[in-house]
Write an enzyme that holds these catalytic residues in place. Structure first.
Site, PDB file in Angstrom:
ATOM      1  N   GLU A 252       0.828  -1.203   0.000  1.00  0.00           N
ATOM      2  CA  GLU A 252       0.000   0.000   0.000  1.00  0.00           C
ATOM      3  C   GLU A 252       0.866   1.258   0.000  1.00  0.00           C
ATOM      4  O   GLU A 252       0.619   2.200  -0.748  1.00  0.00           O
ATOM      5  CB  GLU A 252      -0.910  -0.021   1.235  1.00  0.00           C
ATOM      6  CG  GLU A 252      -2.289   0.496   0.924  1.00  0.00           C
ATOM      7  CD  GLU A 252      -3.194   0.515   2.127  1.00  0.00           C
ATOM      8  OE1 GLU A 252      -4.038  -0.394   2.207  1.00  0.00           O
ATOM      9  OE2 GLU A 252      -3.076   1.414   2.979  1.00  0.00           O
ATOM     10  N   ARG A 278      -3.027  33.458 -17.633  1.00  0.00           N
ATOM     11  CA  ARG A 278      -3.549  34.536 -16.785  1.00  0.00           C
ATOM     12  C   ARG A 278      -2.599  35.734 -16.800  1.00  0.00           C
ATOM     13  O   ARG A 278      -1.411  35.598 -16.486  1.00  0.00           O
ATOM     14  CB  ARG A 278      -3.696  34.012 -15.348  1.00  0.00           C
ATOM     15  CG  ARG A 278      -3.986  35.062 -14.308  1.00  0.00           C
ATOM     16  CD  ARG A 278      -5.388  35.589 -14.402  1.00  0.00           C
ATOM     17  NE  ARG A 278      -5.714  36.471 -13.283  1.00  0.00           N
ATOM     18  CZ  ARG A 278      -6.779  37.238 -13.256  1.00  0.00           C
ATOM     19  NH1 ARG A 278      -7.623  37.261 -14.286  1.00  0.00           N
ATOM     20  NH2 ARG A 278      -7.030  37.991 -12.211  1.00  0.00           N
ATOM     21  N   GLN A 289       8.725  35.925 -11.064  1.00  0.00           N
ATOM     22  CA  GLN A 289       9.574  34.878 -10.492  1.00  0.00           C
ATOM     23  C   GLN A 289       8.913  34.169  -9.297  1.00  0.00           C
ATOM     24  O   GLN A 289       9.081  32.964  -9.106  1.00  0.00           O
ATOM     25  CB  GLN A 289      10.906  35.492 -10.057  1.00  0.00           C
ATOM     26  CG  GLN A 289      12.002  34.461  -9.936  1.00  0.00           C
ATOM     27  CD  GLN A 289      13.323  35.103  -9.624  1.00  0.00           C
ATOM     28  OE1 GLN A 289      13.481  35.777  -8.605  1.00  0.00           O
ATOM     29  NE2 GLN A 289      14.289  34.943 -10.494  1.00  0.00           N
TER      30      GLN A 289
END
Ligand SMILES: Cc1cc2nc3c(=O)[nH]c(=O)nc-3n(C[C@H](O)[C@H](O)[C@H](O)COP(=O)(O)OP(=O)(O)OC[C@H]3O[C@@H](n4cnc5c(N)ncnc54)[C@H](O)[C@@H]3O)c2cc1C
Length: 398
Positions: A252, A278, A289
């Site tokens: 798992e 955007r 940055q």
């Protein structure tokens, strides 16, 4: 060293991404929701998709071919889980597949008798039946050896009494791998694992929980009130329950978390695309940055967690008994997923807090720091391997 997947594994990954996009994404996810998400859990829809995943070879991935599985090794199984996470935003469904496969079927593969494998595995691999794994109890989470659920031996059968909580797949499970105390107080050797059919008289399942994330995966309590289980359904041997559990956790902690790698990659890609589109102050926000470095940090976290996970999978595929590699992988992937979810929201600004891919990743990532042994317990385990903690009980055993 070779960082490439075999061509047939690559092909399976491509096919699984296509399958997840086609069958598991979008409108289907809501159907897997629950009351907490404002959508009642739809067991029929869940089963319909499960059967399709069975036909795709996904739900029996690591089970040997002679028992109806796809015979994948841990690396290939991780690639398939990663593909599920990448192709669909329903990480809950991928989580359910993993709980079925790695925590429930693998114990049968690794500890079951020939008769148990032939009786149980084919229908669990084909998608006709679903399995769940129940060890956690209200009083026994991290302290998993301290179970109150008792199994009393009565000749050719055992009688189970007690309650489990947080059992993934419980509302849809046909069969449970259940851990119960056969010799309370004997610690590691006091537990026994049983296969219990869901229709056994005395077994009842509670309603699905309302969870913050992984809403496509149903979770519930399971109660055992005088459940009669044939001795032929003991997995491994009496007293071997903790070994069964530890072994399934290795699977798992490695392969399950690959689903999060896929989810992170998907969200990273859409976040980079958003930062390129955007515009603010007359330039794409990705040219600032502060934003581009955040995207680089997201990439770094994903890639380094991915390396740890595939290294652990590589070891598992070679029969390694190492527990540190899977613990490191689990820690790195779950922490990276939470941070990547936060970063993806931040880059989207206000849009990030609307329902969507970024907030879904964050909600789905939060439980990953808890299940399969909490991240604190993973650190205890790694510290112990470094020779740093003496008392196993106090340090947390799970
Ligand atoms: C979505 C989801 C699905 C799950 N599915 C399953 C399932 O299918 N089957 C199943 O059996 N269980 C399942 N679980 C349960 C899960 O394994 C437990 O929640 C987990 O082991 C932690 O137990 P707990 O929640 O009782 O926390 P606790 O053990 O009570 O821990 C609470 C806090 O204390 C910390 N803590 C406890 N002991 C120590 C220690 N010694 N050192 C440092 N910190 C410590 C923990 O790290 C944690 O932060 C699931 C849980 C979730 C969230």
């Amino acid at each position: 060293m070779n960082f490439e997947l075999d061509p047939d594994v690559e092909e399976m990954r491509t096919m699984t991404v296509a399958f997840a996009r086609r069958e598991l994404d979008g409108r289907h996810q809501a159907a897997g929701g629950h009351e907490g998400a404002g959508v009642p859990f739809d067991a029929d829809e869940f089963r319909r998709r499960w059967l399709l995943a069975g036909k795709q070879g996904v739900v029996g991935g690591v089970v040997p071919v002679e028992y109806g599985g796809s015979g994948l090794d841990a690396v290939a199984a991780s690639a398939v889980m990663e593909a599920l996470g990448y192709g669909s935003s329903d990480t809950g469904f991928a989580f359910s597949v993993a709980a079925h496969l790695f925590a429930s079927l693998m114990p049968v593969v690794e500890f079951g008798t020939e008769e148990q494998k032939r009786r149980l595995l084919p229908a669990l691999c084909s998608g006709e039946r679903i399995a769940a794994h129940a060890i956690t109890e209200p009083e026994a989470g991290s302290d998993a050896l301290n179970l109150r659920t008792r199994a009393e031996s009565r000749g050719d059968h055992y009688v189970l009494h007690g309650s489990k909580c947080f059992t993934t797949n419980a509302p849809v499970a046909d069969v449970f791998v259940v851990q119960a105390a056969t010799e309370p107080g004997r610690g590691f050797f006091g537990l026994t694992a049983f296969v219990v059919e869901a229709d056994t008289p005395g077994l009842t399942v509670g309603p699905p929980y309302a969870k913050v994330g992984l809403r496509g995966s149903p979770t519930a309590d399971v109660h055992f009130d005088g459940c009669v289980v044939p001795s032929a359904n003991v997995l491994g041997a009496r007293g071997a329950g903790a070994s069964v559990f530890s072994s399934s956790m290795k699977w798992e902690r490695t392969c399950l978390f690959a689903a999060y790698l896929g989810a992170m990659r998907r969200v990273l890609e859409s976040t980079v695309a958003y930062a390129g589109e955007r515009e603010q102050f007359g330039a794409p926000i990705g040219s600032f940055q502060a934003v581009s470095h955040r995207l680089v940090d997201m990439t770094l976290r994903l890639e380094s967690a991915r390396l740890l996970l595939y290294k652990a999978a590589w070891g598992l595929a070679r029969g390694s008994e190492d527990e540190v590699g899977p613990a490191l992988a689990k820690l790195a992937v779950s922490e990276a997923a939470v941070q990547l979810g936060l970063d993806a929201i931040q880059v989207r600004g206000a849009l990030g807090v609307l329902e969507g891919e970024a907030e879904t990743l964050l909600r789905d990532a939060l439980p990953a720091r808890i299940f399969s042994g909490t991240n604190e317990i993973q650190k205890n385990n790694i510290a112990r391997a470094l020779g740093l903690s003496g008392n196993r009980r106090r340090a947390g055993r799970r």
